[in-house]
Design an enzyme around this catalytic site. Structure first.
Site, mmCIF file in Angstrom:
data_model
loop_
_atom_site.group_PDB
_atom_site.id
_atom_site.type_symbol
_atom_site.label_atom_id
_atom_site.label_comp_id
_atom_site.label_asym_id
_atom_site.label_seq_id
_atom_site.Cartn_x
_atom_site.Cartn_y
_atom_site.Cartn_z
ATOM 1 N N CYS A 51 35.262 35.488 106.062
ATOM 2 C CA CYS A 51 36.344 36.559 105.591
ATOM 3 C C CYS A 51 37.360 36.006 104.576
ATOM 4 O O CYS A 51 37.681 37.081 103.881
ATOM 5 C CB CYS A 51 36.926 37.041 106.881
ATOM 6 S SG CYS A 51 38.003 35.716 107.974
ATOM 7 N N HIS A 103 41.187 36.722 111.537
ATOM 8 C CA HIS A 103 40.148 37.440 110.758
ATOM 9 C C HIS A 103 41.051 38.311 109.612
ATOM 10 O O HIS A 103 42.012 38.656 110.004
ATOM 11 C CB HIS A 103 39.520 38.341 111.533
ATOM 12 C CG HIS A 103 38.173 39.098 110.743
ATOM 13 N ND1 HIS A 103 37.352 38.322 110.452
ATOM 14 C CD2 HIS A 103 38.215 40.373 110.718
ATOM 15 C CE1 HIS A 103 36.392 39.263 109.765
ATOM 16 N NE2 HIS A 103 36.972 40.418 109.963
ATOM 17 N N HIS A 115 34.894 43.882 105.379
ATOM 18 C CA HIS A 115 35.401 42.583 105.624
ATOM 19 C C HIS A 115 34.130 41.766 105.807
ATOM 20 O O HIS A 115 32.745 42.446 106.151
ATOM 21 C CB HIS A 115 36.063 42.564 106.898
ATOM 22 C CG HIS A 115 35.567 43.321 108.086
ATOM 23 N ND1 HIS A 115 35.562 42.845 109.272
ATOM 24 C CD2 HIS A 115 35.082 44.429 108.128
ATOM 25 C CE1 HIS A 115 34.924 43.658 110.254
ATOM 26 N NE2 HIS A 115 34.476 44.684 109.531
#
Length: 158
Positions: A51, A103, A115
């Protein structure tokens, strides 16, 4: 006089570095990477991205800004904003590993973000903020400060 002004604007546009693009180009490029493989610690669409590697790659390619390779560090190096103020190209953060800002993704607008998900899903994908999983884990939104020259270029076209 108008032709001189037009010529001057063309010179400015044609001599801008390739990465001088409006923030919407961040979203466009990020979406172009959908399907790229996931790899923990990855920084390249060819070999895999995690990410934070995904977010860093997009911002380096489009506006020349290098971000840390850690979602918490990215959150600390960006400007907090209210969810209601989200614009395409802003960052969205989530608590996915039982700690804040674990994240990160790039907001696209219309409740969607892109993502590099996880080894379980295996690739870069688009998700919705309103999906139960992401809604329950939302940690906040942030904006990457644009380089001064790029901010001025964008403002002149608005």
């Amino acid at each position: 006089m108008k032709s001189v002004l037009l010529s001057a604007m063309l010179v400015v546009l044609l001599t801008q570095p390739a990465h001088a693009a409006p923030p919407d180009d961040i979203s466009i490029y990020a979406v172009s990477l959908v399907g790229s493989p996931y790899r923990l610690g990855g920084t390249s669409p060819e070999t895999g991205l995690d990410c934070s590697g995904f977010v860093d790659h997009v911002f380096r390619q489009i506006i020349g800004v290098k971000l840390p390779h850690d979602s918490l560090a990215i959150s600390e190096s960006t400007q907090a904003l209210d969810r209601a103020d989200l614009q395409p190209g802003d960052l969205v953060f989530f608590n996915t590993l039982d700690h804040a800002f674990s994240h990160v993704g790039i907001y696209l607008g219309d409740d969607r973000f892109v993502h590099a998900t996880s080894s379980r899903t295996g690739s870069v994908m688009v998700s919705r903020l309103s999906d139960h999983y992401w809604r329950e884990r939302f940690d906040g939104a942030r904006r990457v400060a644009l380089p001064a020259g790029l901010s001025a270029t964008i403002a002149s076209f608005e």
